[in-house]
Write a protein that holds these residues in place. Structure first.
Motif, PDB file in Angstrom:
ATOM      1  N   ILE A  70       0.867  -1.177   0.000  1.00  0.00           N
ATOM      2  CA  ILE A  70       0.000   0.000   0.000  1.00  0.00           C
ATOM      3  C   ILE A  70       0.903   1.226   0.000  1.00  0.00           C
ATOM      4  N   ARG A  71       0.706   2.091  -0.989  1.00  0.00           N
ATOM      5  CA  ARG A  71       1.504   3.320  -1.090  1.00  0.00           C
ATOM      6  C   ARG A  71       0.577   4.495  -1.347  1.00  0.00           C
ATOM      7  N   SER A  72       1.033   5.674  -0.985  1.00  0.00           N
ATOM      8  CA  SER A  72       0.272   6.882  -1.262  1.00  0.00           C
ATOM      9  C   SER A  72       1.233   8.026  -1.530  1.00  0.00           C
ATOM     10  N   THR A  73       0.891   8.864  -2.504  1.00  0.00           N
ATOM     11  CA  THR A  73       1.676  10.073  -2.763  1.00  0.00           C
ATOM     12  C   THR A  73       1.093  11.257  -1.996  1.00  0.00           C
ATOM     13  N   ASN A  74      -0.037  11.042  -1.345  1.00  0.00           N
ATOM     14  CA  ASN A  74      -0.678  12.080  -0.548  1.00  0.00           C
ATOM     15  C   ASN A  74       0.028  12.157   0.804  1.00  0.00           C
ATOM     16  N   PRO A  75       0.609  13.309   1.145  1.00  0.00           N
ATOM     17  CA  PRO A  75       1.340  13.414   2.411  1.00  0.00           C
ATOM     18  C   PRO A  75       0.454  13.241   3.646  1.00  0.00           C
ATOM     19  N   ASN A  81      -1.317   5.776   8.873  1.00  0.00           N
ATOM     20  CA  ASN A  81      -2.620   5.812   8.210  1.00  0.00           C
ATOM     21  C   ASN A  81      -2.793   4.629   7.261  1.00  0.00           C
ATOM     22  N   LEU A  82      -1.745   4.314   6.521  1.00  0.00           N
ATOM     23  CA  LEU A  82      -1.824   3.189   5.576  1.00  0.00           C
ATOM     24  C   LEU A  82      -1.993   1.871   6.321  1.00  0.00           C
ATOM     25  N   ARG A  83      -1.298   1.706   7.432  1.00  0.00           N
ATOM     26  CA  ARG A  83      -1.444   0.490   8.226  1.00  0.00           C
ATOM     27  C   ARG A  83      -2.859   0.381   8.798  1.00  0.00           C
ATOM     28  N   TRP A  88      -8.065  -2.243   9.328  1.00  0.00           N
ATOM     29  CA  TRP A  88      -9.497  -2.063   9.568  1.00  0.00           C
ATOM     30  C   TRP A  88     -10.365  -2.213   8.328  1.00  0.00           C
ATOM     31  N   THR A  89      -9.761  -2.221   7.133  1.00  0.00           N
ATOM     32  CA  THR A  89     -10.567  -2.339   5.913  1.00  0.00           C
ATOM     33  C   THR A  89     -10.139  -3.534   5.068  1.00  0.00           C
ATOM     34  N   LEU A  90      -8.906  -3.521   4.585  1.00  0.00           N
ATOM     35  CA  LEU A  90      -8.465  -4.565   3.666  1.00  0.00           C
ATOM     36  C   LEU A  90      -8.465  -5.947   4.301  1.00  0.00           C
ATOM     37  N   GLY A 108       4.614  -0.911   8.212  1.00  0.00           N
ATOM     38  CA  GLY A 108       3.888   0.263   8.669  1.00  0.00           C
ATOM     39  C   GLY A 108       4.016   0.425  10.172  1.00  0.00           C
ATOM     40  N   THR A 109       3.309   1.384  10.683  1.00  0.00           N
ATOM     41  CA  THR A 109       3.326   1.659  12.106  1.00  0.00           C
ATOM     42  C   THR A 109       1.928   1.448  12.646  1.00  0.00           C
ATOM     43  N   ALA A 110       1.772   0.493  13.546  1.00  0.00           N
ATOM     44  CA  ALA A 110       0.458   0.204  14.105  1.00  0.00           C
ATOM     45  C   ALA A 110       0.032   1.336  15.034  1.00  0.00           C
ATOM     46  N   ARG A 111      -1.217   1.764  14.857  1.00  0.00           N
ATOM     47  CA  ARG A 111      -1.759   2.817  15.716  1.00  0.00           C
ATOM     48  C   ARG A 111      -1.909   2.282  17.134  1.00  0.00           C
ATOM     49  N   GLU A 112      -1.553   3.115  18.084  1.00  0.00           N
ATOM     50  CA  GLU A 112      -1.602   2.707  19.483  1.00  0.00           C
ATOM     51  C   GLU A 112      -2.378   3.751  20.271  1.00  0.00           C
ATOM     52  N   TYR A 113      -3.250   3.266  21.119  1.00  0.00           N
ATOM     53  CA  TYR A 113      -4.006   4.164  21.991  1.00  0.00           C
ATOM     54  C   TYR A 113      -3.557   3.915  23.421  1.00  0.00           C
ATOM     55  N   GLN A 114      -3.327   4.977  24.146  1.00  0.00           N
ATOM     56  CA  GLN A 114      -2.929   4.847  25.539  1.00  0.00           C
ATOM     57  C   GLN A 114      -3.959   5.554  26.404  1.00  0.00           C
ATOM     58  N   VAL A 115      -4.344   4.900  27.467  1.00  0.00           N
ATOM     59  CA  VAL A 115      -5.270   5.485  28.426  1.00  0.00           C
ATOM     60  C   VAL A 115      -4.468   5.788  29.682  1.00  0.00           C
ATOM     61  N   ARG A 116      -4.444   7.028  30.039  1.00  0.00           N
ATOM     62  CA  ARG A 116      -3.723   7.432  31.246  1.00  0.00           C
ATOM     63  C   ARG A 116      -4.757   7.677  32.333  1.00  0.00           C
ATOM     64  N   VAL A 117      -4.739   6.824  33.301  1.00  0.00           N
ATOM     65  CA  VAL A 117      -5.749   6.834  34.355  1.00  0.00           C
ATOM     66  C   VAL A 117      -5.262   7.667  35.539  1.00  0.00           C
ATOM     67  N   ASP A 118      -6.148   8.529  36.007  1.00  0.00           N
ATOM     68  CA  ASP A 118      -5.880   9.288  37.221  1.00  0.00           C
ATOM     69  C   ASP A 118      -6.533   8.532  38.376  1.00  0.00           C
ATOM     70  N   PRO A 119      -5.759   7.867  39.224  1.00  0.00           N
ATOM     71  CA  PRO A 119      -6.332   7.064  40.308  1.00  0.00           C
ATOM     72  C   PRO A 119      -7.264   7.858  41.220  1.00  0.00           C
ATOM     73  N   ASN A 120      -6.953   9.130  41.464  1.00  0.00           N
ATOM     74  CA  ASN A 120      -7.805   9.936  42.337  1.00  0.00           C
ATOM     75  C   ASN A 120      -9.190  10.160  41.727  1.00  0.00           C
ATOM     76  N   LYS A 121      -9.264  10.367  40.415  1.00  0.00           N
ATOM     77  CA  LYS A 121     -10.562  10.543  39.768  1.00  0.00           C
ATOM     78  C   LYS A 121     -11.344   9.220  39.792  1.00  0.00           C
ATOM     79  N   LEU A 122     -10.647   8.106  39.633  1.00  0.00           N
ATOM     80  CA  LEU A 122     -11.333   6.813  39.717  1.00  0.00           C
ATOM     81  C   LEU A 122     -11.961   6.630  41.087  1.00  0.00           C
TER      82      LEU A 122
END
Length: 126
Positions: A70-75, A81-83, A88-90, A108-122
């Motif tokens: 998968i390649r793109s010339t669109n910056p 994004n390609l990964r 999620w589609t291909l 590619g680079t796999a998208r990663e989500y991090q959840v930063r938990v505030d123990p006091n708010k929990l």
């Protein structure tokens, strides 16, 4: 892995950025697949959506059909994004093709989500 019961063959293949280990068993282990907990006996081997439990065929290099890039010339579309398009589609579309046993993606680079938990708010929410 060599201590697994009924294991007859271990195959491995490595190329740049990808390693694959295949285990082949001497007797069918598909019969040992059990239905999800709480399922009726009549539903044995059936999972969500009426899909049956199964094991893919023995993989070999001759079974490897298609490589693509998968390649793109669109910056706006970087490697992450390609990964994401791949993940999620291909991937889902390729799995719908009859007789496709597996889809292996890498690169590619796999998208990663991090959840930063505030123990006091929990604690404040109980």
């Amino acid at each position: 892995m060599f201590g697994i019961p009924h294991l007859t063959t271990v195959r491995s293949e490595s190329i740049f950025g990808l390693s694959l280990v295949t285990l082949i068993f001497g007797r069918p282990i598909g019969q040992r697949m059990e239905p999800p907990e709480g399922a009726r006996a009549a539903d044995a081997g059936q999972y969500a959506g009426g899909r049956a439990a199964s094991i893919g065929t023995d993989w070999s290099e001759t079974g490897q059909i298609y490589w693509y890039t998968i390649r793109s010339t669109n910056p706006a579309y970087d490697l992450m994004n390609l990964r994401s398009i791949e993940d999620w589609t291909l991937y889902k579309e390729f799995r719908k093709v009859p007789n496709v046993v597996d889809v292996s993606d890498f690169g590619g680079t796999a998208r990663e989500y991090q959840v930063r938990v505030d123990p006091n708010k929990l604690i404040s929410y109980g």
